[in-house]
Design a protein around this motif. Structure first.
Motif, PDB file in Angstrom:
ATOM      1  N   PRO A 241      58.910   9.936 -22.827  1.00  0.00           N
ATOM      2  CA  PRO A 241      59.034  11.325 -23.272  1.00  0.00           C
ATOM      3  C   PRO A 241      58.662  11.526 -24.734  1.00  0.00           C
ATOM      4  N   ILE A 242      58.985  10.545 -25.595  1.00  0.00           N
ATOM      5  CA  ILE A 242      58.636  10.669 -27.010  1.00  0.00           C
ATOM      6  C   ILE A 242      57.123  10.707 -27.166  1.00  0.00           C
ATOM      7  N   LEU A 243      56.437   9.754 -26.537  1.00  0.00           N
ATOM      8  CA  LEU A 243      54.986   9.687 -26.674  1.00  0.00           C
ATOM      9  C   LEU A 243      54.309  10.900 -26.052  1.00  0.00           C
ATOM     10  N   GLN A 244      54.776  11.306 -24.865  1.00  0.00           N
ATOM     11  CA  GLN A 244      54.159  12.449 -24.216  1.00  0.00           C
ATOM     12  C   GLN A 244      54.412  13.735 -24.989  1.00  0.00           C
ATOM     13  N   ALA A 245      55.613  13.871 -25.531  1.00  0.00           N
ATOM     14  CA  ALA A 245      55.932  15.081 -26.285  1.00  0.00           C
ATOM     15  C   ALA A 245      55.123  15.176 -27.558  1.00  0.00           C
ATOM     16  N   ALA A 246      54.870  14.033 -28.172  1.00  0.00           N
ATOM     17  CA  ALA A 246      54.147  14.025 -29.443  1.00  0.00           C
ATOM     18  C   ALA A 246      52.640  14.150 -29.253  1.00  0.00           C
ATOM     19  N   SER A 247      52.167  14.002 -28.031  1.00  0.00           N
ATOM     20  CA  SER A 247      50.723  13.900 -27.809  1.00  0.00           C
ATOM     21  C   SER A 247      49.973  15.177 -28.151  1.00  0.00           C
ATOM     22  N   TYR A 248      50.525  16.329 -27.764  1.00  0.00           N
ATOM     23  CA  TYR A 248      49.792  17.587 -27.899  1.00  0.00           C
ATOM     24  C   TYR A 248      50.644  18.643 -28.577  1.00  0.00           C
ATOM     25  N   GLY A 249      49.979  19.467 -29.359  1.00  0.00           N
ATOM     26  CA  GLY A 249      50.695  20.509 -30.068  1.00  0.00           C
ATOM     27  C   GLY A 249      50.571  21.873 -29.426  1.00  0.00           C
ATOM     28  N   ASP A 305      51.476  17.329 -35.361  1.00  0.00           N
ATOM     29  CA  ASP A 305      51.746  15.916 -35.076  1.00  0.00           C
ATOM     30  C   ASP A 305      53.120  15.547 -35.625  1.00  0.00           C
ATOM     31  N   VAL A 306      54.036  15.129 -34.740  1.00  0.00           N
ATOM     32  CA  VAL A 306      55.386  14.762 -35.177  1.00  0.00           C
ATOM     33  C   VAL A 306      55.567  13.248 -35.308  1.00  0.00           C
ATOM     34  N   LEU A 307      54.517  12.483 -35.029  1.00  0.00           N
ATOM     35  CA  LEU A 307      54.582  11.037 -35.236  1.00  0.00           C
ATOM     36  C   LEU A 307      54.004  10.635 -36.583  1.00  0.00           C
ATOM     37  N   THR A 308      52.789  11.089 -36.857  1.00  0.00           N
ATOM     38  CA  THR A 308      52.183  10.850 -38.166  1.00  0.00           C
ATOM     39  C   THR A 308      51.939  12.213 -38.807  1.00  0.00           C
ATOM     40  N   LEU A 309      52.862  12.611 -39.622  1.00  0.00           N
ATOM     41  CA  LEU A 309      52.859  13.956 -40.182  1.00  0.00           C
ATOM     42  C   LEU A 309      51.647  14.205 -41.088  1.00  0.00           C
ATOM     43  N   PRO A 310      51.216  15.461 -41.206  1.00  0.00           N
ATOM     44  CA  PRO A 310      50.084  15.770 -42.085  1.00  0.00           C
ATOM     45  C   PRO A 310      50.275  15.295 -43.519  1.00  0.00           C
ATOM     46  N   GLY A 332      48.365  18.120 -31.760  1.00  0.00           N
ATOM     47  CA  GLY A 332      49.365  17.080 -31.900  1.00  0.00           C
ATOM     48  C   GLY A 332      48.748  15.730 -32.203  1.00  0.00           C
ATOM     49  N   HIS A 333      49.402  14.666 -31.744  1.00  0.00           N
ATOM     50  CA  HIS A 333      48.999  13.318 -32.126  1.00  0.00           C
ATOM     51  C   HIS A 333      47.663  12.898 -31.517  1.00  0.00           C
ATOM     52  N   LEU A 334      47.363  13.337 -30.286  1.00  0.00           N
ATOM     53  CA  LEU A 334      46.104  12.967 -29.639  1.00  0.00           C
ATOM     54  C   LEU A 334      45.032  14.023 -29.915  1.00  0.00           C
ATOM     55  N   VAL A 335      44.810  14.269 -31.187  1.00  0.00           N
ATOM     56  CA  VAL A 335      43.923  15.348 -31.606  1.00  0.00           C
ATOM     57  C   VAL A 335      42.498  15.130 -31.112  1.00  0.00           C
ATOM     58  N   GLN A 336      42.049  13.888 -30.966  1.00  0.00           N
ATOM     59  CA  GLN A 336      40.671  13.635 -30.530  1.00  0.00           C
ATOM     60  C   GLN A 336      40.468  13.978 -29.066  1.00  0.00           C
ATOM     61  N   LEU A 337      41.564  14.088 -28.305  1.00  0.00           N
ATOM     62  CA  LEU A 337      41.490  14.536 -26.912  1.00  0.00           C
ATOM     63  C   LEU A 337      41.822  16.023 -26.793  1.00  0.00           C
ATOM     64  N   GLU A 338      42.705  16.503 -27.643  1.00  0.00           N
ATOM     65  CA  GLU A 338      43.156  17.893 -27.552  1.00  0.00           C
ATOM     66  C   GLU A 338      42.110  18.866 -28.081  1.00  0.00           C
ATOM     67  N   GLN A 339      41.504  18.548 -29.235  1.00  0.00           N
ATOM     68  CA  GLN A 339      40.468  19.396 -29.824  1.00  0.00           C
ATOM     69  C   GLN A 339      39.281  18.513 -30.218  1.00  0.00           C
ATOM     70  N   PRO A 340      38.578  17.980 -29.211  1.00  0.00           N
ATOM     71  CA  PRO A 340      37.543  16.984 -29.490  1.00  0.00           C
ATOM     72  C   PRO A 340      36.377  17.493 -30.321  1.00  0.00           C
ATOM     73  N   ASP A 341      35.989  18.744 -30.143  1.00  0.00           N
ATOM     74  CA  ASP A 341      34.805  19.234 -30.858  1.00  0.00           C
ATOM     75  C   ASP A 341      34.998  19.151 -32.374  1.00  0.00           C
ATOM     76  N   ILE A 342      36.192  19.486 -32.839  1.00  0.00           N
ATOM     77  CA  ILE A 342      36.453  19.462 -34.281  1.00  0.00           C
ATOM     78  C   ILE A 342      36.386  18.029 -34.812  1.00  0.00           C
ATOM     79  N   ILE A 343      36.986  17.098 -34.083  1.00  0.00           N
ATOM     80  CA  ILE A 343      36.931  15.697 -34.494  1.00  0.00           C
ATOM     81  C   ILE A 343      35.507  15.165 -34.389  1.00  0.00           C
ATOM     82  N   ASP A 344      34.804  15.528 -33.326  1.00  0.00           N
ATOM     83  CA  ASP A 344      33.423  15.070 -33.158  1.00  0.00           C
ATOM     84  C   ASP A 344      32.552  15.525 -34.329  1.00  0.00           C
TER      85      ASP A 344
END
Length: 374
Positions: A241-249, A305-310, A332-344
């Protein structure tokens, strides 16, 4: 002096009490974790999913191989692009993920740079298709050494850009600290995504992650692995639950993407979870920052991101004069999957900035002109 039977029994009793307390206490920690999850993540809403039918395992069709570390761990490796490309980008994934977590980045960089860039992906030890290592090797320092092995085997020459997410970013930092001679000549650029130079104990979830019950579970993973295997549901009830909750914002994130990341978390062994969790809590790779200061860098994270804060990203950038800081709104934490275009987009800029003679940047500009005329 020999040990008496009573002394041996006493020590065994203390060990048994330790792991029994850990397994029994996991439920209580899970309750606390659940409260944190409820406070930090809203209920997902049903949306039109742009990624229905997306094949997140396309990377399995790429050229594959195995790189064996000096301590005998086989690391699964995949590569895309010609072996003689002028630039190689090596990707290190995060905790409880695998190399396919870079799905969107693999597609975008291949499209933009063609044969000018080669990409190398690998599964960290204990993750994905890579082998397990001894418990004492599950450290951030060892991950940096693993990256050096991958680098030496897969890209011994030419310009290299290192990209790490979460634990992978810590892997890059660890590598820079231990192998500073690589930087500025061989390694010409680096990206640290959703990462931090210091441990997760400094995050809001640190109190939960440092709970003695999780440390007891780690103890049991080493000394009573069969019991931890039977109690793996209890361990996952805390960490999952911690990892899943932190994954996406953002509550509007693609359900297909969420299912993909949850599958990666679920497929990670309990032993890998509890062994690396301690390493992530206590690591300190701050000494790497002066090394990275000499090369173009990207430091990116989601503002949810609540695991590695800004502020951890901001603190790193303060010591990196050639860094681009990218804070992605709503992610959230998996930003490269959640908003890939910005990271790309940011990774494309990094490769262009880091590439000697700007050959890659020139190639991309010519390709963009051709597309616009078409």
């Amino acid at each position: 002096m020999g040990h008496t039977a009573e002394t041996v029994r006493g020590r065994r009793g203390r060990k048994n009490a330790h792991w029994l307390a850990g397994i029994a206490g996991l439920g209580a920690v899970g309750t606390v974790a659940g409260l944190s999850v409820a406070r930090s993540v809203t209920r997902r809403v049903t949306i039109e999913d742009p990624y229905i039918g997306e094949d997140f395992e396309l990377i399995d069709a790429d050229r594959g191989g195995v790189v064996t570390t000096p301590d005998g761990v086989d690391l699964a490796v995949r590569e895309v692009g010609p072996a003689d490309a002028p630039t190689t980008v090596i990707f290190a994934h995060g905790f409880c993920l695998r190399m396919s977590a870079w799905h969107f980045q693999r597609q975008r960089l291949a499209d933009d740079f063609g044969d000018q860039v080669r990409m190398v992906f690998y599964d960290q030890r204990g993750h994905g298709q890579s082998g397990d290592g001894p418990s004492e090797s599950y450290t951030v320092t060892q991950l940096g050494k693993d990256l050096e092995t991958v680098l030496a085997v897969m890209a011994p020459r030419g310009s290299v850009v290192l990209v790490g997410h979460s634990m992978g970013g810590m892997t890059v930092l660890s590598h820079a600290r231990q192998f500073p001679q690589r930087y500025g000549t061989h390694v010409v650029g680096a990206a640290l995504i959703s990462s931090a130079a210091e441990g997760l104990s400094r995050s809001p979830l640190g109190e939960i992650l440092q709970n003695p019950a999780l440390e007891a579970a780690r103890f049991a993973a080493r000394y009573a692995p069969k019991l931890v295997h039977r109690g793996r549901g209890a361990v996952r009830s805390v960490l999952g639950p911690i990892l899943q909750a932190a994954s996406y914002g953002d509550q509007h994130v693609s359900p297909t993407v969420v299912a993909f990341s949850e599958e990666m978390i679920h497929d990670t062994s309990v032993r890998t979870m509890v062994e690396f969790l301690h390493a992530l809590e206590v690591h300190d790779e701050s000494a790497a920052l002066p090394v990275l200061a000499a090369i173009p860098t990207l430091v990116a994270c989601g503002d949810e991101d609540v695991l590695t804060l800004p502020d951890r990203s901001e603190a790193m950038v303060a010591q990196l004069p050639k860094a681009e800081l990218l804070i992605v709104g709503g992610a959230g934490h998996l930003v490269q999957l959640e908003q890939p275009d910005i990271i790309d987009d940011a990774l494309v800029r990094l490769v262009e900035r880091a590439t000697p003679n700007k050959l890659v940047a020139l190639t991309r500009r010519l390709r963009d002109r051709t597309r616009s005329r078409g």
